[in-house]
Design a protein around this motif. Structure first.
Motif, PDB file in Angstrom:
ATOM      1  N   UNK A  69      -7.175  -3.635  -8.418  1.00 26.95           N
ATOM      2  CA  UNK A  69      -6.552  -4.801  -9.031  1.00 26.95           C
ATOM      3  C   UNK A  69      -5.623  -4.361 -10.160  1.00 26.95           C
ATOM      4  N   UNK A  70      -4.413  -4.911 -10.190  1.00 25.19           N
ATOM      5  CA  UNK A  70      -3.477  -4.603 -11.273  1.00 25.19           C
ATOM      6  C   UNK A  70      -4.048  -5.123 -12.588  1.00 25.19           C
ATOM      7  N   UNK A  71      -4.166  -4.235 -13.572  1.00 22.45           N
ATOM      8  CA  UNK A  71      -4.701  -4.646 -14.874  1.00 22.45           C
ATOM      9  C   UNK A  71      -3.659  -4.598 -15.984  1.00 22.45           C
ATOM     10  N   UNK A  72      -2.515  -3.952 -15.724  1.00 26.59           N
ATOM     11  CA  UNK A  72      -1.441  -3.916 -16.722  1.00 26.59           C
ATOM     12  C   UNK A  72      -0.139  -3.566 -16.020  1.00 26.59           C
ATOM     13  N   UNK A  73       0.966  -4.127 -16.509  1.00 25.00           N
ATOM     14  CA  UNK A  73       2.292  -3.826 -15.954  1.00 25.00           C
ATOM     15  C   UNK A  73       3.202  -3.384 -17.089  1.00 25.00           C
ATOM     16  N   UNK A  86      -2.737  -1.889  -2.838  1.00 23.83           N
ATOM     17  CA  UNK A  86      -3.051  -0.530  -2.407  1.00 23.83           C
ATOM     18  C   UNK A  86      -1.975   0.391  -2.949  1.00 23.83           C
ATOM     19  N   UNK A  87      -2.372   1.604  -3.291  1.00 19.13           N
ATOM     20  CA  UNK A  87      -1.438   2.642  -3.740  1.00 19.13           C
ATOM     21  C   UNK A  87      -1.242   3.618  -2.588  1.00 19.13           C
ATOM     22  N   UNK A 114      -3.890  -7.743   1.308  1.00 19.15           N
ATOM     23  CA  UNK A 114      -4.318  -9.114   1.645  1.00 19.15           C
ATOM     24  C   UNK A 114      -5.761  -9.382   1.225  1.00 19.15           C
ATOM     25  N   UNK A 115      -6.043 -10.625   0.929  1.00 23.48           N
ATOM     26  CA  UNK A 115      -7.397 -11.029   0.542  1.00 23.48           C
ATOM     27  C   UNK A 115      -8.406 -10.722   1.644  1.00 23.48           C
ATOM     28  N   UNK A 116      -7.940 -10.729   2.884  1.00 21.04           N
ATOM     29  CA  UNK A 116      -8.845 -10.512   4.013  1.00 21.04           C
ATOM     30  C   UNK A 116      -9.198  -9.040   4.228  1.00 21.04           C
ATOM     31  N   UNK A 122      -8.624  -1.079   2.347  1.00 17.20           N
ATOM     32  CA  UNK A 122      -7.346  -0.990   1.632  1.00 17.20           C
ATOM     33  C   UNK A 122      -7.044   0.401   1.124  1.00 17.20           C
ATOM     34  N   UNK A 123      -8.085   1.213   0.913  1.00 14.81           N
ATOM     35  CA  UNK A 123      -7.896   2.595   0.476  1.00 14.81           C
ATOM     36  C   UNK A 123      -7.779   3.551   1.649  1.00 14.81           C
TER      37      UNK A 123
END
Length: 327
Positions: A69-73, A86-87, A114-116, A122-123
């Motif tokens: 989850x993105x925590x800072x931009x 995903x990275x 995606x949420x699904x 995702x990794x």
């Protein structure tokens, strides 16, 4: 503070250490991701040992692929705090790394999740399928009816390459050292399996293809074995080398003047090109939505404390598919 994996000397998995470092702060063009799952790649093992395509600047971090989850931009852009992402491998591990509880990454190397899709999937999904698409379809021109010989087929990239071949209507021929993995490879989509430790590669491939040879080779091993791969290739075929697992020099077998193309491929050719990455993302995304593509996860290790054990397992070659660590 955040925990991260570092190493100060080259060597086996035992050189990996857990360290606490200040929380990363993103600059413009960067994001911080709270890491939920990390996908392990053989490139990271090679980077740690000093046998990768670039040398580690010690002390170094490690890791190309994760979800979270993105925590800072660093600046307003495509992603915002709270986004699931995903990275993908679109950077040097000398500049960024994701074996951490919080990872600083370039925004260009981030795709929506995606949420699904689970954190583990995702990794595990992007790197293998991006390599398979980029090396076989985008640059290789793989098409319906072509035979493609895939080495190291039980790896996550090998399994993804077979799925990519199936999606375009090609015929994947998998290799493995032992026939013991043949049932798993056939279940994963291989049309044929060649046990290179038990049978002659060239003879078997020529028998499968009616003496013609394969139109494509997708090789993760390189080294002296490439000579046999060339002999199993049809006239005008393409031998694409995308990995260096053998650790030995690779020489084009010029003494026989084979009528083929031999090229190398690296994922960075695509992940550093925004338009090519967009096309690849559309291809992989369509395969995921259709059900043609699904990440093959062999084993999940819990906690960054398990990173040495996870790397030992990575180097055991016992896995069929991706290895994931959940921080």
């Amino acid at each position: 503070m955040t925990r991260t994996v570092r190493f100060s000397e080259l060597g086996d998995p035992s050189v990996l250490r857990l360290e606490e470092v200040p929380d990363p702060e993103p600059a413009p063009g960067e994001l911080v991701v709270d890491v939920a799952a990390i996908g392990l790649n053989r490139a990271e093992s090679m980077f740690r040992r000093g046998t990768y395509i670039e040398q580690a600047r010690l002390p170094a971090g490690l890791g190309y692929e994760c979800s979270g989850t993105v925590s800072a931009v660093g600046a307003p852009g495509r992603f915002a705090v709270g986004d699931r992402v995903s990275v993908v491998p679109g950077f040097s591990m000398n500049d960024y790394s994701v074996y951490a509880e919080r990872a600083l990454v370039p925004a260009r190397a981030v795709v929506p999740l995606p949420e699904s899709t689970s954190w583990v999937d995702g990794a595990a999904v992007w790197m293998p399928f991006l390599v398979g698409y980029g090396g076989l379809v985008e640059t290789g021109g793989l098409k319906a009816g072509d035979h493609v010989l895939i080495t190291a087929a039980t790896s996550s990239v090998g399994l993804a390459a077979m799925a990519v071949a199936r999606r375009v209507g090609a015929i994947p021929i998998a290799t493995s050292r032992s026939s013991s993995k043949a049932p798993q490879l056939l279940d994963a989509g291989a049309a044929h399996v060649v046990a290179t430790g038990e049978e002659d590669l060239v003879e078997r491939v020529l028998a499968i293809t009616g003496g013609h040879g394969v139109e494509h080779v997708f090789d993760a091993v390189a080294g002296p074995g490439v000579a046999d791969l060339c002999r199993a290739t049809a006239p005008g075929g393409i031998v694409t080398i995308h990995g260096l697992l053998s650790g030995q020099p690779t020489i084009f077998p010029a003494e026989t003047l084979p009528d083929l193309w031999m090229r190398s491929y690296t994922l960075f050719a695509m992940t550093h090109d925004e338009e090519r990455l967009r096309r690849a993302g559309e291809f992989v995304g369509a395969g995921l939505r259709s059900g043609d593509f699904a990440p093959q996860v062999d084993r999940v290790f819990a906690g960054l404390d398990s990173i040495v054990e996870a790397h030992e397992y990575l180097e055991s070659n016992a896995q069929v598919g991706k290895i994931v660590v959940t921080p």
